[in-house]
Write a protein that holds these residues in place. Sequence first.
Motif, PDB file in Angstrom:
ATOM      1  N   PRO A   1       0.824  -1.200   0.000  1.00 50.63           N
ATOM      2  CA  PRO A   1       0.000   0.000   0.000  1.00 50.63           C
ATOM      3  C   PRO A   1       0.856   1.247   0.000  1.00 50.63           C
ATOM      4  CG  PRO A   1      -0.079  -1.117   2.129  1.00 50.63           C
ATOM      5  CD  PRO A   1       0.687  -1.997   1.194  1.00 50.63           C
ATOM      6  N   MET A   2       0.340   2.315  -0.604  1.00 47.55           N
ATOM      7  CA  MET A   2       1.100   3.557  -0.720  1.00 47.55           C
ATOM      8  C   MET A   2       1.286   4.257   0.619  1.00 47.55           C
ATOM      9  SD  MET A   2       2.113   4.182  -3.840  1.00 47.55           S
ATOM     10  CE  MET A   2       2.209   5.928  -4.146  1.00 47.55           C
ATOM     11  N   ALA A   3       0.347   4.134   1.524  1.00 42.21           N
ATOM     12  CA  ALA A   3       0.447   4.894   2.768  1.00 42.21           C
ATOM     13  C   ALA A   3       0.565   3.958   3.955  1.00 42.21           C
ATOM     14  CB  ALA A   3      -0.783   5.781   2.930  1.00 42.21           C
ATOM     15  N   GLY A   4       1.740   3.941   4.558  1.00 35.35           N
ATOM     16  CA  GLY A   4       1.872   3.222   5.807  1.00 35.35           C
ATOM     17  C   GLY A   4       2.544   1.873   5.692  1.00 35.35           C
ATOM     18  N   ALA A   5       1.993   0.926   6.437  1.00 31.90           N
ATOM     19  CA  ALA A   5       2.625  -0.373   6.594  1.00 31.90           C
ATOM     20  C   ALA A   5       2.694  -1.147   5.289  1.00 31.90           C
ATOM     21  CB  ALA A   5       1.861  -1.184   7.632  1.00 31.90           C
ATOM     22  N   SER A   6       3.789  -1.848   5.135  1.00 36.13           N
ATOM     23  CA  SER A   6       3.959  -2.692   3.959  1.00 36.13           C
ATOM     24  C   SER A   6       3.908  -4.150   4.386  1.00 36.13           C
ATOM     25  CB  SER A   6       5.295  -2.392   3.283  1.00 36.13           C
ATOM     26  OG  SER A   6       6.354  -2.745   4.142  1.00 36.13           O
ATOM     27  N   PRO A   7       3.496  -5.047   3.487  1.00 37.43           N
ATOM     28  CA  PRO A   7       3.385  -6.447   3.846  1.00 37.43           C
ATOM     29  C   PRO A   7       4.726  -7.144   3.946  1.00 37.43           C
ATOM     30  CG  PRO A   7       2.842  -6.137   1.552  1.00 37.43           C
ATOM     31  CD  PRO A   7       3.053  -4.772   2.137  1.00 37.43           C
ATOM     32  N   GLY A   8       5.792  -6.511   3.586  1.00 37.84           N
ATOM     33  CA  GLY A   8       7.117  -7.114   3.656  1.00 37.84           C
ATOM     34  C   GLY A   8       8.056  -6.331   2.800  1.00 37.84           C
ATOM     35  N   ALA A   9       9.274  -6.166   3.249  1.00 38.44           N
ATOM     36  CA  ALA A   9      10.233  -5.357   2.515  1.00 38.44           C
ATOM     37  C   ALA A   9      10.729  -6.096   1.280  1.00 38.44           C
ATOM     38  CB  ALA A   9      11.400  -4.987   3.412  1.00 38.44           C
ATOM     39  N   VAL A  10      10.896  -5.361   0.217  1.00 36.80           N
ATOM     40  CA  VAL A  10      11.428  -5.882  -1.035  1.00 36.80           C
ATOM     41  C   VAL A  10      12.798  -5.254  -1.239  1.00 36.80           C
ATOM     42  CG1 VAL A  10      11.132  -5.854  -3.541  1.00 36.80           C
ATOM     43  CG2 VAL A  10       9.154  -6.215  -2.051  1.00 36.80           C
ATOM     44  N   ASP A  11      13.804  -6.075  -1.507  1.00 39.87           N
ATOM     45  CA  ASP A  11      15.148  -5.575  -1.764  1.00 39.87           C
ATOM     46  C   ASP A  11      15.173  -5.005  -3.178  1.00 39.87           C
ATOM     47  OD1 ASP A  11      17.848  -5.113  -2.281  1.00 39.87           O
ATOM     48  OD2 ASP A  11      18.496  -6.913  -1.210  1.00 39.87           O
ATOM     49  N   VAL A  12      14.911  -3.719  -3.275  1.00 41.93           N
ATOM     50  CA  VAL A  12      14.770  -3.045  -4.562  1.00 41.93           C
ATOM     51  C   VAL A  12      16.049  -3.151  -5.387  1.00 41.93           C
ATOM     52  CG1 VAL A  12      14.345  -0.812  -5.663  1.00 41.93           C
ATOM     53  CG2 VAL A  12      13.011  -1.484  -3.667  1.00 41.93           C
ATOM     54  N   GLU A  13      17.174  -2.934  -4.756  1.00 41.62           N
ATOM     55  CA  GLU A  13      18.446  -2.991  -5.487  1.00 41.62           C
ATOM     56  C   GLU A  13      18.677  -4.389  -6.067  1.00 41.62           C
ATOM     57  OE1 GLU A  13      23.023  -1.438  -4.974  1.00 41.62           O
ATOM     58  OE2 GLU A  13      21.992  -2.174  -3.185  1.00 41.62           O
ATOM     59  N   ALA A  14      18.373  -5.428  -5.301  1.00 38.39           N
ATOM     60  CA  ALA A  14      18.561  -6.797  -5.793  1.00 38.39           C
ATOM     61  C   ALA A  14      17.632  -7.093  -6.968  1.00 38.39           C
ATOM     62  CB  ALA A  14      18.314  -7.793  -4.665  1.00 38.39           C
ATOM     63  N   VAL A  15      16.387  -6.644  -6.877  1.00 40.87           N
ATOM     64  CA  VAL A  15      15.434  -6.849  -7.970  1.00 40.87           C
ATOM     65  C   VAL A  15      15.931  -6.179  -9.238  1.00 40.87           C
ATOM     66  CG1 VAL A  15      13.111  -6.277  -8.792  1.00 40.87           C
ATOM     67  CG2 VAL A  15      13.421  -7.161  -6.471  1.00 40.87           C
ATOM     68  N   LEU A  16      16.376  -4.932  -9.115  1.00 42.41           N
ATOM     69  CA  LEU A  16      16.830  -4.189 -10.287  1.00 42.41           C
ATOM     70  C   LEU A  16      18.156  -4.718 -10.829  1.00 42.41           C
ATOM     71  CD1 LEU A  16      15.773  -0.623  -9.171  1.00 42.41           C
ATOM     72  CD2 LEU A  16      14.690  -2.058 -10.915  1.00 42.41           C
ATOM     73  N   THR A  17      19.024  -5.178  -9.956  1.00 44.33           N
ATOM     74  CA  THR A  17      20.286  -5.767 -10.394  1.00 44.33           C
ATOM     75  C   THR A  17      20.014  -7.033 -11.206  1.00 44.33           C
ATOM     76  OG1 THR A  17      21.497  -4.849  -8.511  1.00 44.33           O
ATOM     77  CG2 THR A  17      22.483  -6.757  -9.600  1.00 44.33           C
ATOM     78  N   ALA A  18      19.087  -7.851 -10.729  1.00 40.89           N
ATOM     79  CA  ALA A  18      18.724  -9.072 -11.454  1.00 40.89           C
ATOM     80  C   ALA A  18      18.091  -8.732 -12.804  1.00 40.89           C
ATOM     81  CB  ALA A  18      17.777  -9.918 -10.617  1.00 40.89           C
ATOM     82  N   LEU A  19      17.222  -7.736 -12.821  1.00 37.63           N
ATOM     83  CA  LEU A  19      16.582  -7.322 -14.063  1.00 37.63           C
ATOM     84  C   LEU A  19      17.616  -6.797 -15.061  1.00 37.63           C
ATOM     85  CD1 LEU A  19      13.911  -6.977 -15.571  1.00 37.63           C
ATOM     86  CD2 LEU A  19      13.670  -4.752 -14.466  1.00 37.63           C
ATOM     87  N   ALA A  20      18.562  -6.003 -14.569  1.00 36.00           N
ATOM     88  CA  ALA A  20      19.615  -5.478 -15.436  1.00 36.00           C
ATOM     89  C   ALA A  20      20.463  -6.622 -15.995  1.00 36.00           C
ATOM     90  CB  ALA A  20      20.486  -4.481 -14.669  1.00 36.00           C
ATOM     91  N   ALA A  21      20.745  -7.633 -15.183  1.00 33.12           N
ATOM     92  CA  ALA A  21      21.532  -8.775 -15.644  1.00 33.12           C
ATOM     93  C   ALA A  21      20.781  -9.538 -16.738  1.00 33.12           C
ATOM     94  CB  ALA A  21      21.848  -9.702 -14.471  1.00 33.12           C
ATOM     95  N   GLN A  22      19.464  -9.680 -16.583  1.00 37.14           N
ATOM     96  CA  GLN A  22      18.654 -10.357 -17.593  1.00 37.14           C
ATOM     97  C   GLN A  22      18.670  -9.602 -18.915  1.00 37.14           C
ATOM     98  OE1 GLN A  22      14.716 -10.610 -15.980  1.00 37.14           O
ATOM     99  NE2 GLN A  22      15.242 -12.198 -14.499  1.00 37.14           N
ATOM    100  N   LYS A  23      18.740  -8.287 -18.824  1.00 31.30           N
ATOM    101  CA  LYS A  23      18.689  -7.443 -20.017  1.00 31.30           C
ATOM    102  C   LYS A  23      20.081  -7.123 -20.565  1.00 31.30           C
ATOM    103  CE  LYS A  23      14.247  -5.328 -19.303  1.00 31.30           C
ATOM    104  NZ  LYS A  23      13.509  -4.105 -19.515  1.00 31.30           N
ATOM    105  N   GLY A  24      21.104  -7.631 -19.921  1.00 24.96           N
ATOM    106  CA  GLY A  24      22.453  -7.400 -20.414  1.00 24.96           C
ATOM    107  C   GLY A  24      23.026  -6.037 -20.101  1.00 24.96           C
TER     108      GLY A  24
END
Length: 119
Positions: A27-50
Amino acid sequence: MSLFSAIMTKIFGAASAAQPGAAAVPPMAGASPGAVDVEAVLTALAAQKGGGGNWKVSIVDLLKLLDLDSSLSARKALATELNVHAGADGTAEQNIALSRAVWQQLAQNGGQVPASLRD
């Protein structure tokens, strides 16, 4: 859908796909259901895309990595959405401030974002 919502959907959706059972978008305001490692997600995506360019500091490269509109008009709309008023439209100063604002908003909405990207 706002551009920032699209950014969140792409990042948190990718995290959900990699980790079954995780929430797609916190949700945009307040508590989140669990933290997402944004840097890891984007690093993996960048690796997939070369590569992915310099997505850690370049808002244009980040948007391109996520297959989102990186045009000046899209960045102007994102700056308005995130209340970023630094430099003239399209300047390096504005793009850097916009990148930092995106990282800060991701952190405030359930993303684990290194302090080096938020400051």
